[in-house]
Design a protein around this motif. Structure first.
Motif, PDB file in Angstrom:
ATOM      1  N   ALA A 202      -0.739   6.630  22.713  1.00  0.00           N
ATOM      2  CA  ALA A 202       0.108   7.745  22.283  1.00  0.00           C
ATOM      3  C   ALA A 202       0.183   7.807  20.756  1.00  0.00           C
ATOM      4  CB  ALA A 202       1.503   7.600  22.881  1.00  0.00           C
ATOM      5  N   ALA A 203       0.367   6.647  20.119  1.00  0.00           N
ATOM      6  CA  ALA A 203       0.416   6.623  18.660  1.00  0.00           C
ATOM      7  C   ALA A 203      -0.916   7.060  18.056  1.00  0.00           C
ATOM      8  CB  ALA A 203       0.787   5.219  18.180  1.00  0.00           C
ATOM      9  N   LEU A 204      -2.025   6.656  18.684  1.00  0.00           N
ATOM     10  CA  LEU A 204      -3.341   7.081  18.212  1.00  0.00           C
ATOM     11  C   LEU A 204      -3.494   8.592  18.332  1.00  0.00           C
ATOM     12  CD1 LEU A 204      -6.263   6.511  17.301  1.00  0.00           C
ATOM     13  CD2 LEU A 204      -6.826   6.124  19.716  1.00  0.00           C
ATOM     14  N   ALA A 205      -3.066   9.164  19.455  1.00  0.00           N
ATOM     15  CA  ALA A 205      -3.147  10.615  19.634  1.00  0.00           C
ATOM     16  C   ALA A 205      -2.374  11.334  18.539  1.00  0.00           C
ATOM     17  CB  ALA A 205      -2.611  10.994  21.010  1.00  0.00           C
ATOM     18  N   ASP A 206      -1.207  10.827  18.186  1.00  0.00           N
ATOM     19  CA  ASP A 206      -0.409  11.462  17.124  1.00  0.00           C
ATOM     20  C   ASP A 206      -1.097  11.348  15.772  1.00  0.00           C
ATOM     21  OD1 ASP A 206       1.586  12.273  18.858  1.00  0.00           O
ATOM     22  OD2 ASP A 206       2.777  10.447  18.574  1.00  0.00           O
ATOM     23  N   GLU A 207      -1.681  10.206  15.490  1.00  0.00           N
ATOM     24  CA  GLU A 207      -2.399  10.028  14.222  1.00  0.00           C
ATOM     25  C   GLU A 207      -3.591  10.986  14.137  1.00  0.00           C
ATOM     26  OE1 GLU A 207      -1.804   8.165  11.594  1.00  0.00           O
ATOM     27  OE2 GLU A 207      -0.148   6.914  12.308  1.00  0.00           O
ATOM     28  N   LEU A 208      -4.321  11.126  15.228  1.00  0.00           N
ATOM     29  CA  LEU A 208      -5.477  12.018  15.241  1.00  0.00           C
ATOM     30  C   LEU A 208      -5.036  13.465  15.047  1.00  0.00           C
ATOM     31  CD1 LEU A 208      -7.489  10.459  18.220  1.00  0.00           C
ATOM     32  CD2 LEU A 208      -8.012  10.257  15.787  1.00  0.00           C
ATOM     33  N   ALA A 209      -3.991  13.866  15.764  1.00  0.00           N
ATOM     34  CA  ALA A 209      -3.508  15.245  15.643  1.00  0.00           C
ATOM     35  C   ALA A 209      -3.046  15.543  14.223  1.00  0.00           C
ATOM     36  CB  ALA A 209      -2.382  15.486  16.643  1.00  0.00           C
ATOM     37  N   ALA A 210      -2.395  14.591  13.591  1.00  0.00           N
ATOM     38  CA  ALA A 210      -1.927  14.789  12.215  1.00  0.00           C
ATOM     39  C   ALA A 210      -3.077  14.939  11.239  1.00  0.00           C
ATOM     40  CB  ALA A 210      -1.038  13.613  11.801  1.00  0.00           C
ATOM     41  N   ALA A 211      -4.243  14.372  11.604  1.00  0.00           N
ATOM     42  CA  ALA A 211      -5.429  14.465  10.741  1.00  0.00           C
ATOM     43  C   ALA A 211      -6.286  15.686  11.062  1.00  0.00           C
ATOM     44  CB  ALA A 211      -6.251  13.188  10.875  1.00  0.00           C
ATOM     45  N   GLY A 212      -5.820  16.541  11.971  1.00  0.00           N
ATOM     46  CA  GLY A 212      -6.579  17.738  12.317  1.00  0.00           C
ATOM     47  C   GLY A 212      -7.613  17.531  13.399  1.00  0.00           C
ATOM     48  N   VAL A 213      -7.573  16.383  14.075  1.00  0.00           N
ATOM     49  CA  VAL A 213      -8.487  16.082  15.172  1.00  0.00           C
ATOM     50  C   VAL A 213      -7.799  16.455  16.483  1.00  0.00           C
ATOM     51  CG1 VAL A 213      -9.750  14.225  16.330  1.00  0.00           C
ATOM     52  CG2 VAL A 213      -9.567  14.244  13.840  1.00  0.00           C
ATOM     53  N   ARG A 214      -8.579  16.840  17.486  1.00  0.00           N
ATOM     54  CA  ARG A 214      -8.016  17.294  18.759  1.00  0.00           C
ATOM     55  C   ARG A 214      -8.215  16.207  19.827  1.00  0.00           C
ATOM     56  NH1 ARG A 214     -10.292  23.379  19.483  1.00  0.00           N
ATOM     57  NH2 ARG A 214      -8.518  23.534  20.920  1.00  0.00           N
ATOM     58  N   PRO A 215      -7.173  15.427  20.126  1.00  0.00           N
ATOM     59  CA  PRO A 215      -7.310  14.391  21.155  1.00  0.00           C
ATOM     60  C   PRO A 215      -7.289  15.002  22.550  1.00  0.00           C
ATOM     61  CG  PRO A 215      -5.076  14.401  20.306  1.00  0.00           C
ATOM     62  CD  PRO A 215      -5.842  15.408  19.498  1.00  0.00           C
ATOM     63  N   VAL A 216      -8.041  14.410  23.470  1.00  0.00           N
ATOM     64  CA  VAL A 216      -8.061  14.864  24.856  1.00  0.00           C
ATOM     65  C   VAL A 216      -8.116  13.646  25.763  1.00  0.00           C
ATOM     66  CG1 VAL A 216     -10.581  15.181  24.726  1.00  0.00           C
ATOM     67  CG2 VAL A 216      -9.288  16.224  26.592  1.00  0.00           C
ATOM     68  N   LEU A 217      -7.233  13.607  26.746  1.00  0.00           N
ATOM     69  CA  LEU A 217      -7.188  12.513  27.710  1.00  0.00           C
ATOM     70  C   LEU A 217      -8.170  12.789  28.839  1.00  0.00           C
ATOM     71  CD1 LEU A 217      -3.337  12.259  27.696  1.00  0.00           C
ATOM     72  CD2 LEU A 217      -4.846  10.375  27.040  1.00  0.00           C
ATOM     73  N   VAL A 218      -8.932  11.766  29.225  1.00  0.00           N
ATOM     74  CA  VAL A 218      -9.943  11.924  30.272  1.00  0.00           C
ATOM     75  C   VAL A 218      -9.829  10.778  31.264  1.00  0.00           C
ATOM     76  CG1 VAL A 218     -11.548  13.140  28.734  1.00  0.00           C
ATOM     77  CG2 VAL A 218     -11.691  10.638  28.951  1.00  0.00           C
ATOM     78  N   GLY A 219     -10.496  10.951  32.404  1.00  0.00           N
ATOM     79  CA  GLY A 219     -10.537   9.912  33.422  1.00  0.00           C
ATOM     80  C   GLY A 219     -10.585  10.518  34.801  1.00  0.00           C
ATOM     81  N   GLY A 220     -10.611   9.654  35.808  1.00  0.00           N
ATOM     82  CA  GLY A 220     -10.620  10.093  37.189  1.00  0.00           C
ATOM     83  C   GLY A 220      -9.214  10.217  37.745  1.00  0.00           C
ATOM     84  N   PRO A 221      -9.102  10.637  39.001  1.00  0.00           N
ATOM     85  CA  PRO A 221      -7.780  10.792  39.617  1.00  0.00           C
ATOM     86  C   PRO A 221      -6.929   9.524  39.552  1.00  0.00           C
ATOM     87  CG  PRO A 221      -9.459  11.824  40.978  1.00  0.00           C
ATOM     88  CD  PRO A 221     -10.191  11.089  39.900  1.00  0.00           C
ATOM     89  N   GLY A 222      -7.558   8.370  39.644  1.00  0.00           N
ATOM     90  CA  GLY A 222      -6.810   7.120  39.588  1.00  0.00           C
ATOM     91  C   GLY A 222      -6.213   6.815  38.232  1.00  0.00           C
ATOM     92  N   ASP A 223      -6.633   7.548  37.193  1.00  0.00           N
ATOM     93  CA  ASP A 223      -6.107   7.342  35.847  1.00  0.00           C
ATOM     94  C   ASP A 223      -4.983   8.319  35.507  1.00  0.00           C
ATOM     95  OD1 ASP A 223      -8.104   5.373  35.293  1.00  0.00           O
ATOM     96  OD2 ASP A 223      -9.539   6.968  34.842  1.00  0.00           O
ATOM     97  N   ALA A 224      -4.631   9.205  36.448  1.00  0.00           N
ATOM     98  CA  ALA A 224      -3.717  10.306  36.131  1.00  0.00           C
ATOM     99  C   ALA A 224      -2.353   9.812  35.648  1.00  0.00           C
ATOM    100  CB  ALA A 224      -3.561  11.212  37.344  1.00  0.00           C
ATOM    101  N   ALA A 225      -1.803   8.786  36.286  1.00  0.00           N
ATOM    102  CA  ALA A 225      -0.478   8.307  35.898  1.00  0.00           C
ATOM    103  C   ALA A 225      -0.498   7.731  34.487  1.00  0.00           C
ATOM    104  CB  ALA A 225       0.018   7.267  36.900  1.00  0.00           C
ATOM    105  N   LEU A 226      -1.543   6.993  34.149  1.00  0.00           N
ATOM    106  CA  LEU A 226      -1.637   6.431  32.802  1.00  0.00           C
ATOM    107  C   LEU A 226      -1.771   7.528  31.755  1.00  0.00           C
ATOM    108  CD1 LEU A 226      -4.004   3.420  33.526  1.00  0.00           C
ATOM    109  CD2 LEU A 226      -1.688   3.256  32.614  1.00  0.00           C
ATOM    110  N   SER A 227      -2.625   8.514  32.019  1.00  0.00           N
ATOM    111  CA  SER A 227      -2.783   9.613  31.071  1.00  0.00           C
ATOM    112  C   SER A 227      -1.478  10.381  30.904  1.00  0.00           C
ATOM    113  CB  SER A 227      -3.892  10.558  31.535  1.00  0.00           C
ATOM    114  OG  SER A 227      -5.166   9.958  31.390  1.00  0.00           O
ATOM    115  N   ALA A 228      -0.765  10.608  32.013  1.00  0.00           N
ATOM    116  CA  ALA A 228       0.520  11.307  31.937  1.00  0.00           C
ATOM    117  C   ALA A 228       1.502  10.524  31.079  1.00  0.00           C
ATOM    118  CB  ALA A 228       1.081  11.533  33.335  1.00  0.00           C
ATOM    119  N   ALA A 229       1.498   9.206  31.207  1.00  0.00           N
ATOM    120  CA  ALA A 229       2.401   8.379  30.404  1.00  0.00           C
ATOM    121  C   ALA A 229       2.056   8.467  28.920  1.00  0.00           C
ATOM    122  CB  ALA A 229       2.333   6.933  30.889  1.00  0.00           C
TER     123      ALA A 229
END
Length: 364
Positions: A202-229
């Motif tokens: 989450a902290a990495l996503a915020d750092e990337l967004a602040a730098a003008g980079v577009r973060p995107v969460l990926v994975g399979g159905p089994g990763d959904a809860a982690l990505s949501a968190a």
């Protein structure tokens, strides 16, 4: 194998995505060594769905029925009662065992009745016609190349570029519109010990967004809860494609990204296979077996934690039966030693290099 004309090759590698991709340099070497032979992968249902019709080193997939003791075999395998008929149905000139130390896999490969058999062999496994000693810690890519060198096959350790279709790339473009740069984040891993903490992603996503980079969460159905968190913990909105793609579309999404940051799991290896730069997050032991060997496009970051963060047990003794201790049952993250700032620095450097380093994509 003198005197054997190789027209049909069977390769046993029946486990998960990253496991398959680490074997692709050896598969490509076999293809180059025997260009007129048919190479058949004895694999899983997902191999059949993903590889059928896709150009590459594998011509055909046969879905292996359930084999007792075959570690890592997906649970959706056909019932084991079909195994005798499976083994009798086809004959091969060369059978290659790339699935572990051979306790269950060497008898299976021997039962194919091939003209010559090669593979890996742990101390307690039955032999093949020619084999390579299996030791737990060895880079997997080099392990498999060492096996195929037994029949004169060899090649580079880099993953051969995965061919993607126009439809897969169109799907990725619809999911990731605009110019980016996009950086994919994969927070999942089958073993919780191999997962970088959610708050770090989450902290990495915020750092990337602040730098003008577009973060995107990926994975399979089994990763959904982690990505949501991760998305809930991030201060800025994060695009979440977790569970929204099949494997081919996921590969195309990763190809569209400038960098992929992920734990030691299938999507990280898939990113390497489509030519995307990576920052891999590894426990030190896993890095020996699975981390990329080069640093121009791939930056493994290692955690050197070897004692369980919960109970202090030594968890570094796998593969060393004479050393005291056998780990513990706890499953906390072992990657907490890796700070966000290190990941940010590597992503920033790779983004600066990305335009000059991306290989020419391969299509179907």
């Amino acid at each position: 194998m003198e005197g054997i004309q190789v027209r049909r090759v069977a390769v046993l590698r029946c486990n998960a995505l990253g496991d398959y991709l680490m074997a692709t340099p050896a598969l490509a070497a076999l293809r180059a060594r025997f260009p007129d032979a048919e190479v058949t992968l004895l694999g899983a249902r997902w191999h059949e769905r993903f590889l059928t019709g896709r150009p590459g080193p594998v011509d055909r997939v046969r879905v292996l029925p359930l084999v007792d003791g075959l570690a890592g075999q997906p649970p959706d395998a056909p019932d084991g009662s079909h195994l005798p008929a499976f083994l009798e149905a086809e004959r091969y000139d060369l059978a290659v065992q790339l699935h572990g130390g051979g306790g269950a896999s060497n008898p299976l490969v021997a039962a194919l009745g091939a003209g010559w058999t090669i593979g890996l062999r742990a101390a307690d496994a039955p032999p093949l016609d020619a084999d390579v000693p299996y030791r737990y810690y060895q880079p997997e890519v080099e392990r498999f190349l060492e096996v195929v060198r037994l029949v004169g096959a060899d090649g580079p350790a880099e993953y051969p570029l995965l061919a993607l279709s126009g439809a897969e790339r169109d799907a990725a473009a619809a999911l990731l519109p605009g110019d980016g740069p996009w950086v994919a984040l994969h927070a999942g891993a089958s073993d919780p010990r191999r997962r970088w903490p959610v708050d770090r992603f989450a902290a990495l996503a915020d750092e990337l967004a602040a730098a003008g980079v577009r973060p995107v969460l990926v994975g399979g159905p089994g990763d959904a809860a982690l990505s949501a968190a991760v998305g809930e913990a991030a201060a800025s909105p994060v695009t979440d494609l977790t569970g929204r793609t099949d494997l081919g579309a996921l590969a195309a999404v990763l190809e569209r990204c400038a960098v992929v940051v992920g734990n030691d799991s299938g999507p990280l290896h898939l990113a390497r296979a489509v030519g995307t730069a990576t920052v891999g997050l590894y426990w030190c032991g896993n890095a020996i077996n699975a981390a990329a060997p080069t640093r121009t496009r791939h930056r493994p970051l290692l955690s050197w934690t070897v004692h369980c963060p919960e109970c202090g047990a030594d968890c570094s003794t796998a593969g060393h039966p004479h050393r005291p201790g056998d780990g513990c049952a706890h499953r906390p993250s072992f990657l907490g030693q890796i700070p966000v700032v290190e990941v940010c620095e590597e992503v920033t450097d790779l983004l600066a290099r990305e335009a000059d380093l991306r290989p020419v994509p391969v299509g179907t």
